[in-house]
Design a protein around this motif. Sequence first.
Motif, mmCIF file in Angstrom:
data_model
loop_
_atom_site.group_PDB
_atom_site.id
_atom_site.type_symbol
_atom_site.label_atom_id
_atom_site.label_comp_id
_atom_site.label_asym_id
_atom_site.label_seq_id
_atom_site.Cartn_x
_atom_site.Cartn_y
_atom_site.Cartn_z
ATOM 1 N N GLY A 41 0.641 -1.370 0.101
ATOM 2 C CA GLY A 41 0.031 -0.025 0.047
ATOM 3 C C GLY A 41 0.902 1.154 -0.061
ATOM 4 N N ASP A 42 2.086 1.221 0.304
ATOM 5 C CA ASP A 42 2.980 2.455 0.270
ATOM 6 C C ASP A 42 3.588 2.476 -1.090
ATOM 7 O OD1 ASP A 42 2.089 2.941 2.794
ATOM 8 O OD2 ASP A 42 3.702 1.585 3.667
ATOM 9 N N ILE A 43 3.904 3.615 -1.423
ATOM 10 C CA ILE A 43 4.499 4.096 -2.671
ATOM 11 C C ILE A 43 5.890 4.896 -2.573
ATOM 12 C CG2 ILE A 43 4.454 5.008 -4.807
ATOM 13 C CD1 ILE A 43 1.386 5.006 -4.968
ATOM 14 N N HIS A 44 7.008 4.325 -3.104
ATOM 15 C CA HIS A 44 8.166 5.009 -2.968
ATOM 16 C C HIS A 44 8.773 5.147 -4.278
ATOM 17 C CE1 HIS A 44 8.101 2.943 1.286
ATOM 18 N NE2 HIS A 44 7.643 2.089 0.561
ATOM 19 N N VAL A 45 9.580 6.221 -4.450
ATOM 20 C CA VAL A 45 10.537 6.372 -5.450
ATOM 21 C C VAL A 45 11.768 5.631 -5.437
ATOM 22 C CG1 VAL A 45 11.672 8.187 -6.811
ATOM 23 C CG2 VAL A 45 9.685 8.938 -5.462
ATOM 24 N N ILE A 46 12.040 4.999 -6.392
ATOM 25 C CA ILE A 46 13.342 4.028 -6.500
ATOM 26 C C ILE A 46 14.189 4.514 -7.694
ATOM 27 C CG2 ILE A 46 12.240 2.038 -5.580
ATOM 28 C CD1 ILE A 46 12.221 0.930 -8.239
ATOM 29 N N ASP A 47 15.667 4.143 -7.714
ATOM 30 C CA ASP A 47 16.336 4.554 -8.855
ATOM 31 C C ASP A 47 16.512 3.266 -9.571
ATOM 32 O OD1 ASP A 47 18.082 2.747 -7.257
ATOM 33 O OD2 ASP A 47 19.931 3.821 -7.498
ATOM 34 N N ARG A 48 17.200 2.836 -10.710
ATOM 35 C CA ARG A 48 17.265 1.950 -11.530
ATOM 36 C C ARG A 48 17.756 0.520 -10.674
ATOM 37 N NH1 ARG A 48 18.529 2.007 -16.443
ATOM 38 N NH2 ARG A 48 18.234 4.342 -16.618
ATOM 39 N N GLU B 202 9.739 8.308 0.154
ATOM 40 C CA GLU B 202 8.022 8.027 0.014
ATOM 41 C C GLU B 202 7.479 9.012 -1.082
ATOM 42 O OE1 GLU B 202 5.985 7.788 3.745
ATOM 43 O OE2 GLU B 202 6.923 6.043 4.174
ATOM 44 N N ALA B 203 6.550 8.495 -1.927
ATOM 45 C CA ALA B 203 6.041 9.378 -2.734
ATOM 46 C C ALA B 203 4.463 9.457 -2.948
ATOM 47 C CB ALA B 203 6.825 9.043 -4.279
ATOM 48 N N ASP B 204 4.066 10.226 -3.664
ATOM 49 C CA ASP B 204 2.541 10.215 -4.087
ATOM 50 C C ASP B 204 2.696 10.380 -5.692
ATOM 51 O OD1 ASP B 204 0.046 11.025 -4.781
ATOM 52 O OD2 ASP B 204 -0.222 12.546 -3.410
ATOM 53 N N TRP C 205 4.465 12.120 -9.580
ATOM 54 C CA TRP C 205 5.499 11.493 -10.674
ATOM 55 C C TRP C 205 4.751 10.720 -11.822
ATOM 56 C CZ3 TRP C 205 10.456 12.846 -9.215
ATOM 57 C CH2 TRP C 205 10.775 12.997 -8.021
ATOM 58 N N PRO C 206 3.811 11.463 -12.392
ATOM 59 C CA PRO C 206 3.151 10.945 -13.509
ATOM 60 C C PRO C 206 3.843 10.370 -14.691
ATOM 61 C CG PRO C 206 2.987 13.462 -13.625
ATOM 62 C CD PRO C 206 3.767 13.202 -12.603
ATOM 63 N N ASP C 207 5.268 10.827 -14.946
ATOM 64 C CA ASP C 207 6.018 10.218 -15.837
ATOM 65 C C ASP C 207 6.530 9.035 -15.530
ATOM 66 O OD1 ASP C 207 5.033 12.186 -17.619
ATOM 67 O OD2 ASP C 207 6.802 13.645 -17.042
ATOM 68 N N LEU C 208 6.571 8.571 -14.347
ATOM 69 C CA LEU C 208 7.548 7.473 -13.793
ATOM 70 C C LEU C 208 6.582 6.148 -13.922
ATOM 71 C CD1 LEU C 208 9.473 8.841 -10.455
ATOM 72 C CD2 LEU C 208 10.210 8.538 -13.132
ATOM 73 N N PRO C 209 7.263 4.951 -14.441
ATOM 74 C CA PRO C 209 6.420 3.989 -14.484
ATOM 75 C C PRO C 209 6.227 3.312 -13.141
ATOM 76 C CG PRO C 209 8.633 3.572 -15.033
ATOM 77 C CD PRO C 209 8.369 4.935 -14.808
ATOM 78 N N LEU C 210 5.194 2.593 -12.948
ATOM 79 C CA LEU C 210 4.907 1.894 -11.618
ATOM 80 C C LEU C 210 5.106 0.457 -11.505
ATOM 81 C CD1 LEU C 210 3.564 2.262 -8.685
ATOM 82 C CD2 LEU C 210 1.083 2.093 -9.834
ATOM 83 N N VAL C 211 5.971 -0.050 -10.599
ATOM 84 C CA VAL C 211 6.017 -1.339 -10.349
ATOM 85 C C VAL C 211 5.213 -1.616 -9.021
ATOM 86 C CG1 VAL C 211 7.966 -1.625 -11.802
ATOM 87 C CG2 VAL C 211 8.269 -1.113 -9.314
ATOM 88 N N VAL C 212 4.952 -2.997 -8.887
ATOM 89 C CA VAL C 212 3.936 -3.423 -7.840
ATOM 90 C C VAL C 212 4.426 -4.968 -7.143
ATOM 91 C CG1 VAL C 212 1.769 -3.975 -6.780
ATOM 92 C CG2 VAL C 212 2.218 -2.220 -8.664
#
Length: 304
Positions: A173-180, A187-189, A193-200
């Motif tokens: 349930g939590d979203i984080h910004v990660i590097d490659r 943590e992020a909303d 970051w609409p241009d970043l892909p989301l992985v789950v």
Amino acid sequence: MSKVKRAPARRKPTRRKSPRKQTAAASAPRRFRNWVEARLRGARYSAANAARLVAGLAAALILLILGGFFIFGGLDDLGASAERMAANRTAAMGLAVDVIEVSGVEPEQAAEVATTISVFRGQPMLSFNPDAARAEVEALPWVREASIVRLWPDRIAVVIEPRAEFALWQIEGDIHVIDRDGAVLGEADANDWPDLPLVVGFGANEEAELLIETLEHHEEIASRVSAMVRVGDRRWNLRLVNGLDIKLPESEVGAALAVLAAMHAERGVLRLDAESIDLRQPGEMIVRARPERARAAGMEEREA
């Protein structure tokens, strides 16, 4: 008148020294010289022996002292003390830290780096350990790599390669910004970051780079993906914006995406109002209809 001739006067005979006396007289200075030289040689020999004796005793004493330090654990302290003394002496000569230069990051981050390094102004340059300082800086979550060197006589140069935002990772349930590399930058909303892909999912952060780079070769598919879901930390599902799930195999993901791209170009399969497209079996693509549509059509799945 007759001349009277006088007999020539006789010379007084010269007394010659006997050969034996001449030899004795000549050999006396030679014996004295030999005696002196012998005394000098003896003195030099005695001095050399004395020097060797003193050197041997000094070496034995040093070994005895070092052995005592080694036995009682003081050898390291002795070396450290000598090292500190040398460092302090060079610092007094001007080889002391005066400036820390940090480049490659914003001023706020540079200030954080400068306070992270275990160094103080006036510290001897010789006592500064660049390797230890690099480990401290690279422990910061947003630092990818650091290079630290001493610039004599009084500067420390730090070059930072920061971690760049690569994707969003949703876990529990939590979203984080990660590097490659999958490192969490914070943590992020997702809306920020609409241009970043989301992985789950678990492990998705560490495996995201390969999948995202593979999708870059298939823009038509990538443009429709809303999330990439890690399944059992073994493989991926692609969730499209229309709700369609693309089930990818554990290996040969690139080949499976190539098949999907070809089928979409031919039949437009990515626009199907279906539940999923299964690409887990090599050379096969199985389309599963939504349950309500499947019941209405009297079938569970069909092959496209």
